[in-house]
Design a protein around this motif. Sequence first.
Motif, PDB file in Angstrom:
ATOM      1  N   LEU A 122       0.817  -1.204   0.000  1.00  0.00           N
ATOM      2  CA  LEU A 122       0.000   0.000   0.000  1.00  0.00           C
ATOM      3  C   LEU A 122       0.854   1.259   0.000  1.00  0.00           C
ATOM      4  CD1 LEU A 122      -2.588   1.647   0.353  1.00  0.00           C
ATOM      5  CD2 LEU A 122      -2.501   1.129   2.791  1.00  0.00           C
ATOM      6  N   ASN A 123       1.845   1.329   0.905  1.00  0.00           N
ATOM      7  CA  ASN A 123       2.637   2.554   1.046  1.00  0.00           C
ATOM      8  C   ASN A 123       3.450   2.842  -0.210  1.00  0.00           C
ATOM      9  OD1 ASN A 123       1.741   2.989   3.726  1.00  0.00           O
ATOM     10  ND2 ASN A 123       3.179   1.436   4.434  1.00  0.00           N
ATOM     11  N   ARG A 124       4.098   1.814  -0.731  1.00  0.00           N
ATOM     12  CA  ARG A 124       4.915   2.024  -1.931  1.00  0.00           C
ATOM     13  C   ARG A 124       4.046   2.400  -3.127  1.00  0.00           C
ATOM     14  NH1 ARG A 124      10.118  -1.404  -3.767  1.00  0.00           N
ATOM     15  NH2 ARG A 124      10.754  -0.547  -1.766  1.00  0.00           N
ATOM     16  N   MET A 125       2.903   1.735  -3.273  1.00  0.00           N
ATOM     17  CA  MET A 125       2.022   2.055  -4.388  1.00  0.00           C
ATOM     18  C   MET A 125       1.515   3.490  -4.285  1.00  0.00           C
ATOM     19  SD  MET A 125       0.686   1.298  -7.226  1.00  0.00           S
ATOM     20  CE  MET A 125       1.183  -0.425  -7.344  1.00  0.00           C
ATOM     21  N   LEU A 126       1.143   3.915  -3.080  1.00  0.00           N
ATOM     22  CA  LEU A 126       0.673   5.280  -2.880  1.00  0.00           C
ATOM     23  C   LEU A 126       1.781   6.272  -3.220  1.00  0.00           C
ATOM     24  CD1 LEU A 126      -1.395   7.317  -1.964  1.00  0.00           C
ATOM     25  CD2 LEU A 126      -0.757   6.868   0.404  1.00  0.00           C
ATOM     26  N   TYR A 127       2.997   5.987  -2.771  1.00  0.00           N
ATOM     27  CA  TYR A 127       4.136   6.866  -3.063  1.00  0.00           C
ATOM     28  C   TYR A 127       4.344   6.979  -4.567  1.00  0.00           C
ATOM     29  CZ  TYR A 127       8.966   8.651  -2.883  1.00  0.00           C
ATOM     30  OH  TYR A 127      10.107   9.399  -3.050  1.00  0.00           O
ATOM     31  N   VAL A 128       4.335   5.847  -5.257  1.00  0.00           N
ATOM     32  CA  VAL A 128       4.569   5.838  -6.701  1.00  0.00           C
ATOM     33  C   VAL A 128       3.474   6.599  -7.433  1.00  0.00           C
ATOM     34  CG1 VAL A 128       4.634   4.349  -8.748  1.00  0.00           C
ATOM     35  CG2 VAL A 128       5.962   3.748  -6.724  1.00  0.00           C
ATOM     36  N   ILE A 129       2.221   6.383  -7.053  1.00  0.00           N
ATOM     37  CA  ILE A 129       1.113   7.081  -7.702  1.00  0.00           C
ATOM     38  C   ILE A 129       1.243   8.584  -7.502  1.00  0.00           C
ATOM     39  CG2 ILE A 129      -1.386   7.474  -7.616  1.00  0.00           C
ATOM     40  CD1 ILE A 129      -1.631   4.446  -6.988  1.00  0.00           C
ATOM     41  N   GLN A 130       1.648   8.986  -6.310  1.00  0.00           N
ATOM     42  CA  GLN A 130       1.789  10.417  -6.028  1.00  0.00           C
ATOM     43  C   GLN A 130       2.870  11.068  -6.878  1.00  0.00           C
ATOM     44  OE1 GLN A 130       2.342  10.310  -1.750  1.00  0.00           O
ATOM     45  NE2 GLN A 130       0.249  10.946  -1.382  1.00  0.00           N
ATOM     46  N   ILE A 131       3.973  10.359  -7.108  1.00  0.00           N
ATOM     47  CA  ILE A 131       5.036  10.982  -7.901  1.00  0.00           C
ATOM     48  C   ILE A 131       4.797  10.847  -9.401  1.00  0.00           C
ATOM     49  CG2 ILE A 131       6.780  10.671  -6.101  1.00  0.00           C
ATOM     50  CD1 ILE A 131       7.980   8.415  -7.783  1.00  0.00           C
ATOM     51  N   MET A 132       4.042   9.809  -9.812  1.00  0.00           N
ATOM     52  CA  MET A 132       3.860   9.568 -11.239  1.00  0.00           C
ATOM     53  C   MET A 132       2.625  10.243 -11.826  1.00  0.00           C
ATOM     54  SD  MET A 132       6.405   7.780 -12.289  1.00  0.00           S
ATOM     55  CE  MET A 132       5.799   7.274 -13.904  1.00  0.00           C
ATOM     56  N   ARG A 133       1.606  10.505 -11.007  1.00  0.00           N
ATOM     57  CA  ARG A 133       0.350  11.002 -11.557  1.00  0.00           C
ATOM     58  C   ARG A 133       0.531  12.370 -12.215  1.00  0.00           C
ATOM     59  NH1 ARG A 133      -2.324  14.769  -8.232  1.00  0.00           N
ATOM     60  NH2 ARG A 133      -1.218  15.172  -6.288  1.00  0.00           N
ATOM     61  N   LYS A 134      -0.253  12.584 -13.279  1.00  0.00           N
ATOM     62  CA  LYS A 134      -0.232  13.866 -13.973  1.00  0.00           C
ATOM     63  C   LYS A 134      -0.932  14.923 -13.122  1.00  0.00           C
ATOM     64  CE  LYS A 134       1.687  12.080 -17.683  1.00  0.00           C
ATOM     65  NZ  LYS A 134       1.744  10.661 -17.349  1.00  0.00           N
ATOM     66  N   ARG A 135      -0.482  16.153 -13.215  1.00  0.00           N
ATOM     67  CA  ARG A 135      -1.000  17.215 -12.369  1.00  0.00           C
ATOM     68  C   ARG A 135      -2.206  17.912 -12.983  1.00  0.00           C
ATOM     69  NH1 ARG A 135       2.234  14.356  -9.436  1.00  0.00           N
ATOM     70  NH2 ARG A 135       2.949  15.406  -7.587  1.00  0.00           N
ATOM     71  N   THR A 136      -3.075  18.451 -12.104  1.00  0.00           N
ATOM     72  CA  THR A 136      -4.193  19.269 -12.551  1.00  0.00           C
ATOM     73  C   THR A 136      -3.698  20.624 -13.016  1.00  0.00           C
ATOM     74  OG1 THR A 136      -5.618  18.183 -10.925  1.00  0.00           O
ATOM     75  CG2 THR A 136      -6.422  20.235 -11.877  1.00  0.00           C
ATOM     76  N   TRP A 275       3.862  21.018   0.551  1.00  0.00           N
ATOM     77  CA  TRP A 275       4.722  19.850   0.746  1.00  0.00           C
ATOM     78  C   TRP A 275       4.189  18.646  -0.018  1.00  0.00           C
ATOM     79  CZ3 TRP A 275       5.352  14.855   1.926  1.00  0.00           C
ATOM     80  CH2 TRP A 275       6.641  14.433   2.309  1.00  0.00           C
ATOM     81  N   SER A 276       5.091  17.928  -0.676  1.00  0.00           N
ATOM     82  CA  SER A 276       4.828  16.620  -1.268  1.00  0.00           C
ATOM     83  C   SER A 276       6.192  15.965  -1.411  1.00  0.00           C
ATOM     84  CB  SER A 276       4.138  16.741  -2.631  1.00  0.00           C
ATOM     85  OG  SER A 276       5.038  17.285  -3.599  1.00  0.00           O
ATOM     86  N   ALA A 277       6.207  14.665  -1.719  1.00  0.00           N
ATOM     87  CA  ALA A 277       7.487  13.985  -1.898  1.00  0.00           C
ATOM     88  C   ALA A 277       8.303  14.634  -3.011  1.00  0.00           C
ATOM     89  CB  ALA A 277       7.245  12.504  -2.214  1.00  0.00           C
ATOM     90  N   LEU A 278       7.627  14.995  -4.107  1.00  0.00           N
ATOM     91  CA  LEU A 278       8.317  15.664  -5.224  1.00  0.00           C
ATOM     92  C   LEU A 278       8.823  17.037  -4.807  1.00  0.00           C
ATOM     93  CD1 LEU A 278       6.193  14.955  -8.435  1.00  0.00           C
ATOM     94  CD2 LEU A 278       8.621  14.499  -8.141  1.00  0.00           C
ATOM     95  N   ALA A 279       7.940  17.825  -4.215  1.00  0.00           N
ATOM     96  CA  ALA A 279       8.306  19.192  -3.843  1.00  0.00           C
ATOM     97  C   ALA A 279       9.436  19.201  -2.815  1.00  0.00           C
ATOM     98  CB  ALA A 279       7.089  19.931  -3.298  1.00  0.00           C
ATOM     99  N   HIS A 280       9.392  18.295  -1.839  1.00  0.00           N
ATOM    100  CA  HIS A 280      10.403  18.281  -0.784  1.00  0.00           C
ATOM    101  C   HIS A 280      11.795  18.027  -1.364  1.00  0.00           C
ATOM    102  CE1 HIS A 280      12.073  17.867   3.214  1.00  0.00           C
ATOM    103  NE2 HIS A 280      12.495  16.642   2.954  1.00  0.00           N
ATOM    104  N   GLY A 281      11.909  17.068  -2.286  1.00  0.00           N
ATOM    105  CA  GLY A 281      13.217  16.782  -2.875  1.00  0.00           C
ATOM    106  C   GLY A 281      13.765  17.949  -3.664  1.00  0.00           C
ATOM    107  N   ILE A 282      12.930  18.553  -4.523  1.00  0.00           N
ATOM    108  CA  ILE A 282      13.380  19.701  -5.320  1.00  0.00           C
ATOM    109  C   ILE A 282      13.696  20.882  -4.419  1.00  0.00           C
ATOM    110  CG2 ILE A 282      12.681  21.398  -7.051  1.00  0.00           C
ATOM    111  CD1 ILE A 282      11.084  19.205  -8.439  1.00  0.00           C
ATOM    112  N   ASN A 283      12.822  21.161  -3.452  1.00  0.00           N
ATOM    113  CA  ASN A 283      13.060  22.287  -2.546  1.00  0.00           C
ATOM    114  C   ASN A 283      14.364  22.119  -1.775  1.00  0.00           C
ATOM    115  OD1 ASN A 283      10.650  23.329  -3.394  1.00  0.00           O
ATOM    116  ND2 ASN A 283       9.557  23.016  -1.479  1.00  0.00           N
ATOM    117  N   CYS A 284      14.614  20.908  -1.259  1.00  0.00           N
ATOM    118  CA  CYS A 284      15.845  20.686  -0.501  1.00  0.00           C
ATOM    119  C   CYS A 284      17.083  20.851  -1.371  1.00  0.00           C
ATOM    120  CB  CYS A 284      15.821  19.302   0.152  1.00  0.00           C
ATOM    121  SG  CYS A 284      14.737  19.202   1.601  1.00  0.00           S
ATOM    122  N   ALA A 285      16.986  20.463  -2.636  1.00  0.00           N
ATOM    123  CA  ALA A 285      18.115  20.678  -3.556  1.00  0.00           C
ATOM    124  C   ALA A 285      18.344  22.170  -3.776  1.00  0.00           C
ATOM    125  CB  ALA A 285      17.847  19.972  -4.881  1.00  0.00           C
ATOM    126  N   ILE A 286      17.261  22.941  -3.872  1.00  0.00           N
ATOM    127  CA  ILE A 286      17.379  24.404  -4.001  1.00  0.00           C
ATOM    128  C   ILE A 286      18.057  24.991  -2.765  1.00  0.00           C
ATOM    129  CG2 ILE A 286      16.046  26.569  -4.077  1.00  0.00           C
ATOM    130  CD1 ILE A 286      13.957  25.022  -5.774  1.00  0.00           C
TER     131      ILE A 286
END
Length: 450
Positions: A122-136, A275-286
């Motif tokens: 469940l957790n991994r699938m949710l994580y993957v869907i969150q990073i892969m899904r197309k944005r509104t 905050w999201s998994a995607l945003a956190h990684g990019i923000n921390c790199a910034i």
Amino acid sequence: MSGTEWHLQALLLTSDKEVQEQISSAFNKTSKVVQAKNHQEAFLQLDQRPFQVMIVDEVELEVKPYSDEPKPPSIFEICQYASQLNQHLTIILLVNKFPSNAGDFARKSGANLIMNRNEIGLNRMLYVIQIMRKRTFRTVLCRDLPLDVRVPVEIWHYRPMADRYSVFLREGESFSTLHKDKIAKSKVFHIFVKEQEFPKLVGQLNLSRSQELSSIRNQYRQLLSQFFNFSHEGHLHTGIEMLNSGMEIVARLEKLIASFPSAYEALEELPYPRWSALAHGINCAIYAIIFAKICQRPQVQELAFAALIHNVGLSDFDQKLLNRSEADFTKAQLQEYQKHSLRTIEMAHAMNLPLTPVMELAITHHHENYDGTGFPAGMAGTLIPPDAAFLSIIGSFDYFNSVHPGKRALGPVEAWGQLQKFHLTATPLQKKFGPTLLSYLDSFFINNKS
């Protein structure tokens, strides 16, 4: 439009009840999961409605021996048909094993990701869907929008106190000084346009920074997805390709930051607000790129790469708990959470990702505390690798600098003040971060208070 829920339509092709339950529970209550038990139902559903996600279980397409039933279409045929029908569809394959040319197969068929069906949870699938899904929405940096220009599409803004997106500029309305001041006062410098209307906007206006940030986000999504790509696991070249892609992202972020008049303005306007998994990684790199120069840290690029991937191991943790404080976890939850930094290293090694010592130490020990109360090793003071202590600060800073539903946005200076209070209250001995790094960054924020 609500800011907390994502409204997805997902097609799930499987008759395996366990897989159905695991995947269906990964979607929230406002999303619709349509289950197709065979390929005929899948084709019918694809023709009837626009899905954002399609998950295909290879077991449903296996040829049954001694069966008089017609041979079902191959995975390739279903994926190719679906991707041609809808170019915005995210396709995930669940397989038991795949041949060595699986990556080429995925590229030609239109599949975005191939996952091991024996390891999905469940957790991994949710994580993957969150990073892969197309944005509104697509993000537009306010700085890119010229004053007095008439916008050709509706522009939206996020209101954190109400946790909603609302129309900020109507189609044909001019972007005035009043609008610009309103955004500055809100401290949310990102504005938004619907995905399907973004090409029209960039076709009429020069949105160079916004387009680059959007492109970087897409490249980062692909980088993260490779950690879960069963078809690439164990391939010697995969890790090198991932490292090269990550370092390219870092180089692109460096150029984007340099395009702002000052480092502080980039810090104020460039990071993703929510905050999201995607945003956190990019923000921390910034933050890593900006703060490393202030703190006189060498190997800026290596630190920024570590920041991009440091939390991938959280993909196996309960995703619903990620917005909570560690203090609110149960003992069992805390024990699971404390495994994520080492889990990230394990996942990197599985993909043959050639981490440098700087990267590996920073990721492994980014939750160590200066007073020795952190994890995984309980290091204290100067025994903590300096790059890990640095990554610890920027990870925490993103929490305070991000917008939280129901609360107003703080802005970098006030967020820094909250981090300093956190430093004195987060651990039993009231010393979470290293004093030298705090001193460097405190001077920077004092100089930018005005």
